[in-house]
Design an enzyme around this catalytic site. Structure first.
Site, PDB file in Angstrom:
ATOM      1  N   GLU A  84      -7.298   7.261   7.559  1.00 42.99           N
ATOM      2  CA  GLU A  84      -6.469   8.210   8.315  1.00 42.99           C
ATOM      3  C   GLU A  84      -5.794   9.226   7.410  1.00 42.99           C
ATOM      4  OE1 GLU A  84      -3.517   6.391  10.852  1.00 42.99           O
ATOM      5  OE2 GLU A  84      -3.141   8.278  11.895  1.00 42.99           O
ATOM      6  N   LYS A 258       3.148   0.768  14.449  1.00 44.76           N
ATOM      7  CA  LYS A 258       1.816   1.171  13.965  1.00 44.76           C
ATOM      8  C   LYS A 258       1.986   2.078  12.755  1.00 44.76           C
ATOM      9  CE  LYS A 258      -1.993   3.971  13.830  1.00 44.76           C
ATOM     10  NZ  LYS A 258      -2.145   5.225  13.101  1.00 44.76           N
ATOM     11  N   ASP A 274      -6.100  -9.936   3.673  1.00 43.58           N
ATOM     12  CA  ASP A 274      -6.526 -10.061   5.070  1.00 43.58           C
ATOM     13  C   ASP A 274      -5.615  -9.198   5.956  1.00 43.58           C
ATOM     14  OD1 ASP A 274      -6.938 -10.939   7.691  1.00 43.58           O
ATOM     15  OD2 ASP A 274      -7.308 -13.005   7.104  1.00 43.58           O
ATOM     16  N   HIS A 372       0.427  16.349   9.953  1.00 43.77           N
ATOM     17  CA  HIS A 372      -0.736  15.484  10.119  1.00 43.77           C
ATOM     18  C   HIS A 372      -1.991  16.329  10.339  1.00 43.77           C
ATOM     19  CE1 HIS A 372      -3.089  12.025  11.249  1.00 43.77           C
ATOM     20  NE2 HIS A 372      -3.380  12.570  12.416  1.00 43.77           N
TER      21      HIS A 372
HETATM   22  C1  LIG Z   1       2.237  15.487   5.781  1.00 40.26           C
HETATM   23  C2  LIG Z   1       3.602  15.691   5.158  1.00 40.26           C
HETATM   24  C3  LIG Z   1       3.717  14.826   3.910  1.00 40.26           C
HETATM   25  C4  LIG Z   1       3.738  17.144   4.767  1.00 40.26           C
HETATM   26  O1  LIG Z   1       5.057  17.343   4.397  1.00 40.26           O
HETATM   27  P1  LIG Z   1       5.651  18.727   3.910  1.00 40.26           P
HETATM   28  O2  LIG Z   1       7.135  18.633   3.998  1.00 40.26           O
HETATM   29  O3  LIG Z   1       4.946  19.838   4.565  1.00 40.26           O
HETATM   30  O4  LIG Z   1       5.170  18.655   2.455  1.00 40.26           O
HETATM   31  P2  LIG Z   1       5.647  19.410   1.154  1.00 40.26           P
HETATM   32  O5  LIG Z   1       4.560  20.380   0.825  1.00 40.26           O
HETATM   33  O6  LIG Z   1       7.054  19.884   1.248  1.00 40.26           O
HETATM   34  O7  LIG Z   1       5.598  18.199   0.104  1.00 40.26           O
HETATM   35  C5  LIG Z   1       6.547  17.166   0.079  1.00 40.26           C
HETATM   36  C6  LIG Z   1       5.946  15.997  -0.673  1.00 40.26           C
HETATM   37  O8  LIG Z   1       5.011  15.335   0.190  1.00 40.26           O
HETATM   38  C7  LIG Z   1       3.889  14.925  -0.569  1.00 40.26           C
HETATM   39  N1  LIG Z   1       2.695  15.638  -0.092  1.00 40.26           N
HETATM   40  C8  LIG Z   1       2.634  16.758   0.661  1.00 40.26           C
HETATM   41  N2  LIG Z   1       1.358  17.108   0.905  1.00 40.26           N
HETATM   42  C9  LIG Z   1       0.588  16.202   0.283  1.00 40.26           C
HETATM   43  C10 LIG Z   1      -0.804  16.020   0.163  1.00 40.26           C
HETATM   44  N3  LIG Z   1      -1.679  16.850   0.737  1.00 40.26           N
HETATM   45  N4  LIG Z   1      -1.253  14.972  -0.539  1.00 40.26           N
HETATM   46  C11 LIG Z   1      -0.384  14.112  -1.131  1.00 40.26           C
HETATM   47  N5  LIG Z   1       0.958  14.246  -1.049  1.00 40.26           N
HETATM   48  C12 LIG Z   1       1.431  15.262  -0.352  1.00 40.26           C
HETATM   49  C13 LIG Z   1       4.165  15.248  -2.016  1.00 40.26           C
HETATM   50  O9  LIG Z   1       4.767  14.157  -2.651  1.00 40.26           O
HETATM   51  C14 LIG Z   1       5.135  16.392  -1.896  1.00 40.26           C
HETATM   52  O10 LIG Z   1       5.983  16.486  -3.012  1.00 40.26           O
HETATM   53  P3  LIG Z   1       5.448  17.187  -4.390  1.00 40.26           P
HETATM   54  O11 LIG Z   1       4.546  16.232  -5.020  1.00 40.26           O
HETATM   55  O12 LIG Z   1       4.747  18.454  -3.960  1.00 40.26           O
HETATM   56  O13 LIG Z   1       6.683  17.443  -5.169  1.00 40.26           O
HETATM   57  C15 LIG Z   1       4.750  15.362   6.172  1.00 40.26           C
HETATM   58  O14 LIG Z   1       4.602  16.186   7.282  1.00 40.26           O
HETATM   59  C16 LIG Z   1       4.787  13.937   6.586  1.00 40.26           C
HETATM   60  O15 LIG Z   1       5.256  13.061   5.867  1.00 40.26           O
HETATM   61  N6  LIG Z   1       4.344  13.649   7.839  1.00 40.26           N
HETATM   62  C17 LIG Z   1       4.213  12.300   8.365  1.00 40.26           C
HETATM   63  C18 LIG Z   1       2.759  11.983   8.442  1.00 40.26           C
HETATM   64  C19 LIG Z   1       2.458  10.629   8.996  1.00 40.26           C
HETATM   65  O16 LIG Z   1       3.316   9.838   9.319  1.00 40.26           O
HETATM   66  N7  LIG Z   1       1.179  10.353   9.118  1.00 40.26           N
HETATM   67  C20 LIG Z   1       0.686   9.137   9.647  1.00 40.26           C
HETATM   68  C21 LIG Z   1      -0.344   9.427  10.701  1.00 40.26           C
HETATM   69  S1  LIG Z   1       0.426   9.675  12.280  1.00 40.26           S
HETATM   70  C22 LIG Z   1       0.553   8.042  12.857  1.00 40.26           C
HETATM   71  O17 LIG Z   1      -0.429   7.358  12.902  1.00 40.26           O
HETATM   72  C23 LIG Z   1       1.842   7.314  13.026  1.00 40.26           C
HETATM   73  C24 LIG Z   1       2.896   7.754  13.980  1.00 40.26           C
HETATM   74  C25 LIG Z   1       3.397   9.087  13.585  1.00 40.26           C
HETATM   75  O18 LIG Z   1       2.438   7.827  15.308  1.00 40.26           O
HETATM   76  C26 LIG Z   1       3.987   6.710  13.852  1.00 40.26           C
HETATM   77  C27 LIG Z   1       5.179   6.936  14.731  1.00 40.26           C
HETATM   78  O19 LIG Z   1       5.021   7.512  15.831  1.00 40.26           O
HETATM   79  O20 LIG Z   1       6.279   6.481  14.325  1.00 40.26           O
HETATM   80  N1  LIG Z   2      -5.677 -17.518  10.463  1.00 45.12           N
HETATM   81  C1  LIG Z   2      -5.976 -16.938   9.301  1.00 45.12           C
HETATM   82  O1  LIG Z   2      -5.325 -15.982   8.905  1.00 45.12           O
HETATM   83  C2  LIG Z   2      -7.107 -17.460   8.483  1.00 45.12           C
HETATM   84  C3  LIG Z   2      -7.464 -16.795   7.322  1.00 45.12           C
HETATM   85  N2  LIG Z   2      -8.453 -17.280   6.484  1.00 45.12           N
HETATM   86  C4  LIG Z   2      -8.856 -16.625   5.239  1.00 45.12           C
HETATM   87  O2  LIG Z   2      -8.418 -17.456   4.142  1.00 45.12           O
HETATM   88  C5  LIG Z   2      -8.409 -16.714   2.940  1.00 45.12           C
HETATM   89  C6  LIG Z   2      -7.176 -17.021   2.123  1.00 45.12           C
HETATM   90  O3  LIG Z   2      -7.077 -18.395   1.866  1.00 45.12           O
HETATM   91  P1  LIG Z   2      -6.373 -18.944   0.535  1.00 45.12           P
HETATM   92  O4  LIG Z   2      -6.037 -20.370   0.738  1.00 45.12           O
HETATM   93  O5  LIG Z   2      -5.280 -18.018   0.144  1.00 45.12           O
HETATM   94  O6  LIG Z   2      -7.499 -18.724  -0.536  1.00 45.12           O
HETATM   95  P2  LIG Z   2      -8.418 -19.679  -1.372  1.00 45.12           P
HETATM   96  O7  LIG Z   2      -8.585 -21.014  -0.764  1.00 45.12           O
HETATM   97  O8  LIG Z   2      -9.644 -18.877  -1.668  1.00 45.12           O
HETATM   98  O9  LIG Z   2      -7.540 -19.780  -2.693  1.00 45.12           O
HETATM   99  C7  LIG Z   2      -6.398 -20.587  -2.752  1.00 45.12           C
HETATM  100  C8  LIG Z   2      -6.621 -21.669  -3.795  1.00 45.12           C
HETATM  101  O10 LIG Z   2      -6.661 -21.102  -5.093  1.00 45.12           O
HETATM  102  C9  LIG Z   2      -6.196 -22.043  -6.038  1.00 45.12           C
HETATM  103  N3  LIG Z   2      -5.216 -21.401  -6.937  1.00 45.12           N
HETATM  104  C10 LIG Z   2      -5.424 -21.073  -8.248  1.00 45.12           C
HETATM  105  N4  LIG Z   2      -4.354 -20.478  -8.753  1.00 45.12           N
HETATM  106  C11 LIG Z   2      -3.417 -20.382  -7.788  1.00 45.12           C
HETATM  107  C12 LIG Z   2      -2.088 -19.850  -7.730  1.00 45.12           C
HETATM  108  N5  LIG Z   2      -1.475 -19.286  -8.781  1.00 45.12           N
HETATM  109  N6  LIG Z   2      -1.419 -19.902  -6.556  1.00 45.12           N
HETATM  110  C13 LIG Z   2      -2.000 -20.442  -5.463  1.00 45.12           C
HETATM  111  N7  LIG Z   2      -3.239 -20.976  -5.473  1.00 45.12           N
HETATM  112  C14 LIG Z   2      -3.962 -20.961  -6.622  1.00 45.12           C
HETATM  113  C15 LIG Z   2      -5.591 -23.188  -5.237  1.00 45.12           C
HETATM  114  O11 LIG Z   2      -6.334 -24.390  -5.351  1.00 45.12           O
HETATM  115  P3  LIG Z   2      -7.919 -24.715  -5.370  1.00 45.12           P
HETATM  116  O12 LIG Z   2      -8.529 -23.987  -6.514  1.00 45.12           O
HETATM  117  O13 LIG Z   2      -7.971 -26.189  -5.496  1.00 45.12           O
HETATM  118  O14 LIG Z   2      -8.493 -24.274  -4.034  1.00 45.12           O
HETATM  119  C16 LIG Z   2      -5.502 -22.680  -3.822  1.00 45.12           C
HETATM  120  O15 LIG Z   2      -5.658 -23.634  -2.843  1.00 45.12           O
HETATM  121  C17 LIG Z   2      -8.483 -15.268   3.365  1.00 45.12           C
HETATM  122  O16 LIG Z   2      -9.793 -14.815   3.105  1.00 45.12           O
HETATM  123  C18 LIG Z   2      -8.251 -15.313   4.879  1.00 45.12           C
HETATM  124  O17 LIG Z   2      -8.910 -14.238   5.481  1.00 45.12           O
HETATM  125  C19 LIG Z   2      -9.103 -18.438   6.791  1.00 45.12           C
HETATM  126  C20 LIG Z   2      -8.803 -19.129   7.944  1.00 45.12           C
HETATM  127  C21 LIG Z   2      -7.813 -18.686   8.884  1.00 45.12           C
END
Ligand SMILES: CC(C)(COP(=O)([O-])OP(=O)([O-])OC[C@H]1O[C@@H](n2cnc3c(N)ncnc32)[C@H](O)[C@@H]1OP(=O)([O-])[O-])[C@@H](O)C(=O)NCCC(=O)NCCSC(=O)C[C@@](C)(O)CC(=O)[O-]
Ligand SMILES: NC(=O)C1=CN([C@@H]2O[C@H](COP(=O)(O)OP(=O)(O)OC[C@H]3O[C@@H](n4cnc5c(N)ncnc54)[C@H](OP(=O)(O)O)[C@@H]3O)[C@@H](O)[C@H]2O)C=CC1
Length: 419
Positions: A84, A258, A274, A372
């Site tokens: 997006e 969202k 995940d 956007h």
């Molecule tokens: C789009 C902006 C950032 C423009 O914002 P602006 O004020 O026109 O931008 P600007 O030119 O003044 O720049 C400000 C800063 O924004 C950044 N920036 C600016 N342009 C860029 C670019 N091209 N690429 C990367 N970074 C950018 C950058 O950091 C920049 O600072 P600088 O680096 O220039 O000093 C602003 O309008 C904004 O933040 N809008 C919000 C956009 C958004 O939320 N998008 C999500 C999709 S919509 C959605 O799915 C969710 C929603 C909205 O429905 C959620 C809700 O309803 O709550």
């Molecule tokens: N409802 C849900 O969300 C479900 C999600 N999943 C999936 O399960 C996956 C994640 O499972 P997860 O158990 O995290 O992964 P893994 O089982 O792949 O890894 C965890 C294992 O890694 C080993 N391990 C090694 N180092 C560490 C450490 N520092 N900290 C913790 N564990 C360590 C542990 O033992 P050992 O080596 O003995 O395993 C541990 O059990 C994701 O892919 C997810 O999508 C699966 C089922 C349901």
């Protein structure tokens, strides 16, 4: 048009290229389609094929970097994978506006996940509940024995809860999963301990699975946006009013949340975690009071500045799932420079808060479409068939005209090509 057949015996035993050939034949894909899907980009076919089933290709999603973030006093670059437009820019924009007040401050609870064991046909559930609670130490022993590696890393069984739901007993195993997301770890424990739970309760065990309402593994982020940085009191009040709207109305809260998840899911995906687990947990948590509400909270401080907080479940790991299997995820973790799942979770929540700020500010001031759509214009140009340099030229024309539409892009493209 329906396919000639979808019954392809042994499809899963073929290689990715053999499967692709079969699908191309059935779906009537041309050579260009086959060549495109056959190009696996930066994910080796063998890796992709061992990650999921019936692989024929990969889908590349753009990976962007969020800049300007200061999190817990540290400068932080954050990789974000999203399809997006304006999501990455929004985070950069919000983070820039709170740099002067120190950026984001974060906090985390212990990485405790819940596994549920459903016990049915329990004759006297209240009585059995107490018996199971008394067996805590035996339950700990069985659970911990299933995962010595987790134990070695400081994790393991932490506690037990037993709930009575009608005639069922629901046992919650609370498990510290350290640096894993934890699903496999806790599912194994639940399966290992279920026969004993059934025996002690006098019932039968049914489901044994992680709960995605990871409300013990909460992570928090807060930030202050100074009035002079955000454009004054009117902007602040507009944003506070937007927040109140979201907190009171589920139709608005779904969109508001969202927006938060735009940021959250992009980092979750970039790190091979995940997305569905995090999303399910977030939305269930948003509805925990019985009403679906805003995940974030917005207020005004004593000096009139805008303050934002976000607290949500964050079941992400640095190990397990695709975090180590996917090379891009590994490099994203390297860019992040994190060595604990907790730090990753804190960063993700800070990004979610930043995203929410940017969207609310845009909504409360110019409207979302200006920023956007300006960034979305390139997608529209691509949709209209623009190629190479044409994309930027058409996008600029669309923004200038204030009408970011495919039909306008098509007619501008035709004019451009006639010149
Ligand atoms: C789009 C902006 C950032 C423009 O914002 P602006 O004020 O026109 O931008 P600007 O030119 O003044 O720049 C400000 C800063 O924004 C950044 N920036 C600016 N342009 C860029 C670019 N091209 N690429 C990367 N970074 C950018 C950058 O950091 C920049 O600072 P600088 O680096 O220039 O000093 C602003 O309008 C904004 O933040 N809008 C919000 C956009 C958004 O939320 N998008 C999500 C999709 S919509 C959605 O799915 C969710 C929603 C909205 O429905 C959620 C809700 O309803 O709550
Ligand atoms: N409802 C849900 O969300 C479900 C999600 N999943 C999936 O399960 C996956 C994640 O499972 P997860 O158990 O995290 O992964 P893994 O089982 O792949 O890894 C965890 C294992 O890694 C080993 N391990 C090694 N180092 C560490 C450490 N520092 N900290 C913790 N564990 C360590 C542990 O033992 P050992 O080596 O003995 O395993 C541990 O059990 C994701 O892919 C997810 O999508 C699966 C089922 C349901």
């Amino acid at each position: 048009m329906a396919h000639s057949t979808s019954r392809i015996a042994g499809f899963y035993q073929l290689s990715p290229s053999e499967r692709l050939a079969k699908v191309a034949e059935i779906a009537g894909l041309d050579d260009a389609g086959v060549a495109h899907l056959g190009n696996m980009g930066n994910l080796e076919p063998e890796t992709a094929d061992s990650m999921i089933e019936n692989v024929i290709g990969t889908l590349n999603i753009p990976l962007g970097i969020a800049t300007n973030l200061i999190i817990d006093g540290e400068e932080q670059l954050v990789p974000m994978a999203t399809e997006e437009s304006s999501v990455v820019a929004a985070v950069c924009n919000a983070a820039r506006q709170c740099r002067d007040s120190g950026g984001f401050v974060t906090d985390a609870a212990e990485p405790v996940m819940i596994a549920q064991v459903q016990l049915v046909e329990v004759p006297n559930p209240e009585f059995a509940r107490l018996k199971l609670l008394e067996a805590r130490e035996e339950i700990r022993r069985i659970c911990d024995a299933t995962d010595p590696v987790l134990l070695k890393h400081g994790g393991g069984f932490r506690d037990l809860e037993v709930r009575v739901l009608d005639d069922m007993l629901i046992v919650h195993l609370l498990v510290d999963v350290r640096d894993a997301m934890g699903a496999n770890a806790v599912n194994s424990m639940a399966e290992a301990v279920a026969p004993s739970l059934a025996e002690w309760s006098g019932g039968k065990s049914r489901l044994r699975i992680l709960s995605n309402l990871a409300d013990r593994r909460l992570m928090r982020a807060r930030a202050t946006w100074r009035l002079d940085q955000i454009g004054g009191a009117e902007v602040r009040d507009g944003m506070l009013s937007a927040y109140r709207f979201a907190d009171m109305d589920p139709y608005r809260a779904a969109t508001h949340n969202k927006g938060i998840m735009n940021g959250v899911s992009a980092v979750v995906l970039a790190t091979g975690n995940d997305t569905r687990a995090v999303e399910a947990g977030a939305h269930a948590y948003a509805a925990r009071t019985g009403r679906y509400r805003s995940l974030s909270h917005w207020e005004m401080d004593g000096e009139g500045n805008l303050t934002g907080t976000l607290e949500m479940p964050m079941p992400v790991g640095l190990i397990g799932g695709a975090t180590r299997a996917h090379p891009t995820a590994r490099y994203c973790l390297e860019i992040l420079g994190v060595n604990q799942a907790e730090r990753l979770g804190r960063i993700i929540v800070a990004v979610g808060l930043a995203q929410n700020f940017a969207a609310m500010k845009a909504l409360a001031t110019t409207g979302i479409q200006k920023g956007h759509m300006a960034l979305h214009a390139k997608n529209i140009a691509l949709m209209a068939g623009a190629q190479g340099d044409e994309v930027a030229i058409i996008a600029e024309l669309l923004v200038k005209q204030g009408s970011v539409r495919v039909d306008v892009a098509e007619s501008e493209l035709a004019k451009l090509r006639q010149r």
